[in-house]
Write an enzyme that holds these catalytic residues in place. Structure first.
Site, PDB file in Angstrom:
ATOM      1  N   HIS A  54       0.855  -1.197   0.000  1.00 53.30           N
ATOM      2  CA  HIS A  54       0.000   0.000   0.000  1.00 53.30           C
ATOM      3  C   HIS A  54       0.885   1.239   0.000  1.00 53.30           C
ATOM      4  CE1 HIS A  54       0.776  -0.599   4.270  1.00 53.30           C
ATOM      5  NE2 HIS A  54       0.242   0.567   4.585  1.00 53.30           N
ATOM      6  N   HIS A  56       1.410   3.896   1.999  1.00 51.75           N
ATOM      7  CA  HIS A  56       1.944   4.625   3.152  1.00 51.75           C
ATOM      8  C   HIS A  56       3.474   4.714   3.077  1.00 51.75           C
ATOM      9  CE1 HIS A  56      -1.909   3.999   5.752  1.00 51.75           C
ATOM     10  NE2 HIS A  56      -1.968   5.083   4.997  1.00 51.75           N
ATOM     11  N   ASP A  58       5.865   4.520   5.057  1.00 55.38           N
ATOM     12  CA  ASP A  58       6.722   3.528   5.712  1.00 55.38           C
ATOM     13  C   ASP A  58       6.694   2.182   4.982  1.00 55.38           C
ATOM     14  OD1 ASP A  58       4.041   3.405   6.659  1.00 55.38           O
ATOM     15  OD2 ASP A  58       4.655   2.267   8.418  1.00 55.38           O
ATOM     16  N   HIS A  59       6.045   2.146   3.826  1.00 59.59           N
ATOM     17  CA  HIS A  59       6.051   0.946   2.974  1.00 59.59           C
ATOM     18  C   HIS A  59       6.589   1.235   1.574  1.00 59.59           C
ATOM     19  CE1 HIS A  59       3.703  -1.516   5.881  1.00 59.59           C
ATOM     20  NE2 HIS A  59       3.453  -0.286   6.325  1.00 59.59           N
ATOM     21  N   HIS A 110      -7.558  -0.684   5.435  1.00 59.79           N
ATOM     22  CA  HIS A 110      -6.489   0.145   6.014  1.00 59.79           C
ATOM     23  C   HIS A 110      -6.240   1.314   5.060  1.00 59.79           C
ATOM     24  CE1 HIS A 110      -2.825   1.242   8.114  1.00 59.79           C
ATOM     25  NE2 HIS A 110      -2.126   1.105   7.003  1.00 59.79           N
ATOM     26  N   ASP A 129      -0.135  -3.948   6.079  1.00 60.82           N
ATOM     27  CA  ASP A 129      -0.796  -3.445   7.287  1.00 60.82           C
ATOM     28  C   ASP A 129      -2.260  -3.872   7.366  1.00 60.82           C
ATOM     29  OD1 ASP A 129       1.571  -2.240   7.901  1.00 60.82           O
ATOM     30  OD2 ASP A 129       0.861  -0.181   7.712  1.00 60.82           O
ATOM     31  N   HIS A 167       4.533  -4.926  10.365  1.00 68.69           N
ATOM     32  CA  HIS A 167       5.089  -4.284  11.571  1.00 68.69           C
ATOM     33  C   HIS A 167       5.295  -5.299  12.696  1.00 68.69           C
ATOM     34  CE1 HIS A 167       4.573   0.089  10.639  1.00 68.69           C
ATOM     35  NE2 HIS A 167       3.593  -0.348   9.861  1.00 68.69           N
TER      36      HIS A 167
HETATM   37 ZN   LIG Z   1      -0.047   1.560   6.525  1.00 70.95          ZN
END
Ligand SMILES: [Zn+2]
Length: 255
Positions: A54, A56, A58-59, A110, A129, A167
């Site tokens: 996805h 975000h 942090d990905h 999400h 996530d 995570h």
């Molecule tokens: Zn995320």
């Protein structure tokens, strides 16, 4: 197929997926390029694809740096917000890494464009996530009904499927789960294991579908104990699956 977890930022995982036949590799969810490039070198692999679950940061935060270092990488995804996207995929599409094939499973909630990559031949799925060990992602771009639908798609995978999640939240997730199912022995044992493992700096990834069915409150909206806990604490709560799930999610958001 070899899967190498690469810690990213404070508690993220990227996963290097290596086809041991061709040494071609793909990277699932890259936040930081440097440790990924180091792992590629160490493995003597040839990185050919980025597989973000996805959009975000942090990905996908490492995508541009990876593309700068290795021009021509394929960047898959179902969301136009993914930096460097070269091929937009949809539910059921198949993407390859060397001789390995992954089926895309569309699992929004999400985010509206969240997908999983399912390597059926190796019984491995990368869930970003959406599904964690003992938890699920927050509902940023979807609601409880949408998340139930997405998780139900993952629940259809075989029990021995390895689940690689985004995570390292396992210990806290299971500590929360115990507040709803204090008499769930499998849950208690897994929490003890995760606490010890986390304390020594180890990974809890991957988990399995069988383990998640036993311990993850976000797959257990039918659990008698979980329902009894919620109806005891919130007598007015309607006991539909969606209401049970939404209340579980709201409690976790505040945990
Ligand atoms: Zn995320």
């Amino acid at each position: 197929m070899r899967v190498i977890p690469i810690p990213q930022l404070s508690d993220n995982y990227a996963y290097l997926v290596v086809d041991e036949g061709t040494r071609e590799a793909g990277i699932v969810d890259c936040a930081e390029a440097a440790p990924v490039l180091a792992a590629v070198k160490r493995e003597k692999a040839k990185l050919t694809a980025i597989l973000p679950t996805h959009h975000h940061y942090d990905h996908v935060g490492g995508n541009e740096d990876l593309l700068a270092a290795l021009p021509g990488l394929a960047v898959y995804g179902a969301d136009e917000r993914i930096p460097g996207l070269t091929r937009q995929v949809a539910d059921g599409d198949v993407v390859s890494v060397g001789g390995l094939a992954a089926r895309v499973i569309f699992i929004p909630a999400h985010t509206s464009g969240h997908i999983a990559y399912y390597f059926e031949a190796d019984k491995s799925v990368f869930t970003g996530d959406t599904l964690f060990a003992g938890g699920c992602g927050r509902l940023f771009e979807g609601d409880a009904a949408m998340m139930i639908k997405s998780l139900t798609k993952l629940l259809a995978l075989p029990d021995d499927t390895r689940i690689y999640f985004g995570h390292e939240y396992t210990e806290k997730n299971l500590r929360f789960a115990l507040t709803l199912e204090p008499r769930n022995d499998a849950l208690r044992q897994k929490h003890d294991w995760a606490r010890a493992r986390t304390a020594e700096g180890g990974y809890t990834t991957p988990t399995t579908m069988a383990s998640e069915k036993e311990t993850n409150p976000f797959l257990r909206w039918k659990s008698d104990e979980l329902r009894a806990t919620l109806s005891g604490r919130f007598p007015a709560l309607p006991m539909t699956d969606v209401d049970v799930f939404a209340k579980t999610r709201a409690l976790k958001d505040a945990f």
